[in-house]
Design a protein around this motif. Structure first.
Motif, mmCIF file in Angstrom:
data_model
loop_
_atom_site.group_PDB
_atom_site.id
_atom_site.type_symbol
_atom_site.label_atom_id
_atom_site.label_comp_id
_atom_site.label_asym_id
_atom_site.label_seq_id
_atom_site.Cartn_x
_atom_site.Cartn_y
_atom_site.Cartn_z
ATOM 1 N N TYR A 1 3.080 -1.173 8.576
ATOM 2 C CA TYR A 1 3.202 0.232 8.240
ATOM 3 C C TYR A 1 4.012 1.191 9.589
ATOM 4 C CZ TYR A 1 0.970 -1.241 3.460
ATOM 5 O OH TYR A 1 -0.168 -2.135 2.823
ATOM 6 N N THR A 2 4.389 2.318 8.185
ATOM 7 C CA THR A 2 4.851 3.018 9.790
ATOM 8 C C THR A 2 3.740 4.080 9.361
ATOM 9 O OG1 THR A 2 6.497 4.563 8.242
ATOM 10 C CG2 THR A 2 7.062 2.632 9.493
ATOM 11 N N GLU A 3 4.098 4.871 10.615
ATOM 12 C CA GLU A 3 3.005 6.097 10.542
ATOM 13 C C GLU A 3 2.874 7.130 9.045
ATOM 14 O OE1 GLU A 3 0.733 7.218 15.237
ATOM 15 O OE2 GLU A 3 3.075 8.485 14.478
ATOM 16 N N GLN A 4 3.822 7.389 8.499
ATOM 17 C CA GLN A 4 3.923 7.585 7.475
ATOM 18 C C GLN A 4 3.497 6.683 6.519
ATOM 19 O OE1 GLN A 4 4.425 11.105 7.158
ATOM 20 N NE2 GLN A 4 4.728 10.848 5.040
ATOM 21 N N GLN A 5 4.672 5.407 6.109
ATOM 22 C CA GLN A 5 3.920 4.804 5.396
ATOM 23 C C GLN A 5 1.765 4.409 5.583
ATOM 24 O OE1 GLN A 5 6.342 1.259 6.372
ATOM 25 N NE2 GLN A 5 7.850 2.182 4.487
ATOM 26 N N GLU B 1 8.618 1.120 17.111
ATOM 27 C CA GLU B 1 8.017 1.514 16.372
ATOM 28 C C GLU B 1 6.547 1.284 15.453
ATOM 29 O OE1 GLU B 1 9.100 3.183 12.540
ATOM 30 O OE2 GLU B 1 10.078 2.245 12.467
ATOM 31 N N ARG C 1 -3.782 9.792 13.813
ATOM 32 C CA ARG C 1 -3.453 9.760 14.903
ATOM 33 C C ARG C 1 -4.819 9.706 16.223
ATOM 34 N NH1 ARG C 1 2.010 12.704 15.844
ATOM 35 N NH2 ARG C 1 3.753 10.712 14.999
ATOM 36 N N VAL D 1 0.308 6.842 6.227
ATOM 37 C CA VAL D 1 -0.439 8.212 5.800
ATOM 38 C C VAL D 1 -0.596 8.211 4.339
ATOM 39 C CG1 VAL D 1 -0.139 10.674 5.695
ATOM 40 C CG2 VAL D 1 -0.370 9.571 7.725
ATOM 41 N N GLU D 2 0.342 7.177 3.797
ATOM 42 C CA GLU D 2 0.902 7.623 2.213
ATOM 43 C C GLU D 2 -0.388 6.676 1.713
ATOM 44 O OE1 GLU D 2 5.003 6.879 1.862
ATOM 45 O OE2 GLU D 2 5.923 8.768 2.532
ATOM 46 N N GLN E 1 -3.658 8.404 2.161
ATOM 47 C CA GLN E 1 -3.685 9.417 0.642
ATOM 48 C C GLN E 1 -3.281 9.212 -0.325
ATOM 49 O OE1 GLN E 1 -0.259 11.409 1.672
ATOM 50 N NE2 GLN E 1 -0.926 12.694 3.567
ATOM 51 N N THR F 1 -4.683 13.441 6.283
ATOM 52 C CA THR F 1 -3.642 13.522 6.993
ATOM 53 C C THR F 1 -2.725 12.749 8.409
ATOM 54 O OG1 THR F 1 -4.477 14.477 9.370
ATOM 55 C CG2 THR F 1 -4.162 15.874 6.593
ATOM 56 N N LEU F 2 -1.684 13.088 8.787
ATOM 57 C CA LEU F 2 -1.277 12.365 9.301
ATOM 58 C C LEU F 2 -2.036 12.220 11.429
ATOM 59 C CD1 LEU F 2 0.916 10.720 11.377
ATOM 60 C CD2 LEU F 2 2.476 12.753 11.634
#
Length: 484
Positions: free
Chosen positions: A85-89, A123, A107, A91-92, A95, A102-103
């Motif tokens: 998982y990327t950071e955005q993935q 990455e 972190r 977070v999603e 969520q 939140t991001l």
């Protein structure tokens, strides 16, 4: 040293490490380039003499280095499948499971060491089960869960009742029936069958190993009640890692299954209730590379924790207390990709049941206390999951148990009496398949195993290659659990 045909034996050389350039690439997450550099080194002639005057048999050190590189190459190949998982993935994903994530929160958790991540091709990627760690071990996240939370009250009540019975009667027993199976996933089988046909073969050659209950002090009246088809071999009842083994040429996919029953008896033991013998035994006190290794950091930790203590039972208790009160439970990537497990556990203060067990075993052995591995399944009414724990020996009492991850979970729940229970005792909700760490199968698996150290769900080899991850499909189920 001649490199063994069983590739899983190569892991004993893992501590040889990596060349500096490959190690830097691995740390930065540039796995493809690291694999390329390993391939270039493996292609070199390591047997030639310095003056170029012909080839001589490779010395043992050279073979160990080659074995380490081959293992590291496979680790590098598998790591990207663990950290997805990327950071955005990430977070999603959170969520979708909890409110208000939140991001910035992710972190902060990363900085606190509560989310496992690595760089993958430059990455940052999070471990595939990072969300389960947060939800299963942190009440604050459990309270923010979307939807109903799992009920842990009934399991805790059963543990309290089992502990009370064991204290009162000296033991608790259960008659247990389990069904389990393993095979190739349908997608992996179709791909393997297509490759076989392209090579002029009509079938996929499969070798399969499924864990079975082993004869040991706590397990009796073992009955192998049913197999989906007769195994080619059933390992001896006291095999270090007991399995049923099948070998077949398949043109259509199928699972290999077993149903078995056994009686599990858990004796109650208080390791501090008796005076240890003046002279303790020396078996099961040595190193076993690559993980049970007496590194300087672990030697220093063992010395610090036992300063001024002479009783071996008290030393073992100090190790147990340190792990259960200081190591945070985290789901781990597959053990295949882990290195120097106990040292990392002591440094990072996080791990799962097997990581905690290995750390306890290593600290005990440093202190001269015999300790060894035991694993298989944790079972109960409606429950059947993988689990590892440890055993340690104090004369004259003999072998006792230490389940550090259960102890840590009881510490999180504020159940101090139950935390102490799992130092010396366990509970009857177990299926013991493995009584040694990193033991070979009977017959041995030649390709890389999914787990070269333990065996809880089984292993599959297709056309000579060991399968892992989504290439296999396994199940396990408790059919009956009767307290005796």
């Amino acid at each position: 040293m001649t490199m063994p045909a069983d590739q899983n034996e190569w892991f004993r050389c893992l501590n040889a490490g990596l060349p500096d350039d490959v190690a830097r690439l691995k740390a930065a997450g540039y796995y493809e380039e690291a694999i390329g550099r390993i391939d270039a080194r493996l292609a070199e002639d390591w047997t030639a003499t310095q003056n170029g005057a012909g080839a001589n048999p490779a010395p043992a050190g050279v073979e160990a280095q080659r074995a380490a590189l081959l293992v590291q190459r496979e680790i590098l190949r598998r790591l990207p499948a663990e950290y997805i998982y990327t950071e955005q993935q990430a977070v999603e994903k959170m969520q979708a499971r909890v409110t208000g994530f939140t991001l910035e929160e992710l972190r902060a958790l990363e900085r606190a060491g509560r989310v496992d991540w690595r760089f993958v091709e430059g990455e940052k990627r999070c471990l595939d089960r990072f969300d389960e760690t947060l939800l299963d071990t942190d009440p604050a996240f459990a309270a923010r869960r979307r939807g109903p939370a799992p009920d842990s009250g009934a399991a805790l009540a059963r543990r309290r009742a089992t502990h009370a019975k064991m204290v009162r009667e000296g033991a608790a027993s259960a008659r247990i029936t389990v069904e389990a199976g393993i095979g190739m996933s349908d997608a992996a089988f179709e791909a393997a069958l297509a490759r076989a046909r392209a090579q002029g073969r009509s079938a996929v050659h499969l070798r399969v190993w499924l864990p079975l209950p082993a004869a040991c002090a706590s397990q009796s009246d073992i009955r192998l009640e049913h197999f989906s088809e007769p195994p080619a071999r059933i390992a001896a009842a006291d095999a270090p890692q007991r399995t049923a083994y099948w070998e077949a040429d398949l043109t259509a996919n199928r699972r290999f299954t077993a149903r078995y029953s056994y009686t599990q008896t858990a004796p109650y033991a208080d390791p501090l209730s008796f005076a240890p013998d003046p002279v303790q035994p020396a078996f099961d006190t040595g190193e076993e590379a690559p993980h049970i290794v007496f590194t300087p950091a672990l030697r220093a930790l063992a010395a610090q924790l036992t300063r001024g203590v002479t009783s071996p039972a008290e030393k073992a208790r100090r190790f147990y207390d340190y792990i259960t009160r200081n190591v945070h439970y985290h789901y781990q990537p597959s053990y295949f990709v882990l290195e120097d497990i106990p040292t990392r556990c002591a440094m990072d203060r996080r791990g799962d049941c097997g990581v905690m067990a290995l750390t306890f075993i290593t600290l005990c052995r440093i202190a001269g206390i015999p300790a060894r591995w035991q694993s298989g399944l944790a079972v109960g009414p409606g429950k059947c999951g993988c689990h590892d724990w440890a055993m340690f020996y104090i004369a004259p009492r003999g072998w006792m148990y230490a389940d550090c991850s259960y102890g840590a979970s009881m510490a999180r729940a504020g159940e101090e009496e139950l935390r102490r229970h799992y130092f010396g005792s366990i509970d009857p909700g177990r299926m013991v398949a493995n009584r040694a760490f990193q033991a070979a199968f009977d017959p041995p698996m030649l390709g890389f195993r999914a787990d070269p150290y333990d065996n809880q769900t089984g292993e599959v080899e297709a056309d000579g290659a060991g399968l892992w991850g989504e290439q296999t499909a396994a199940f396990k189920e408790t059919l009956s659990y009767e307290e005796l």
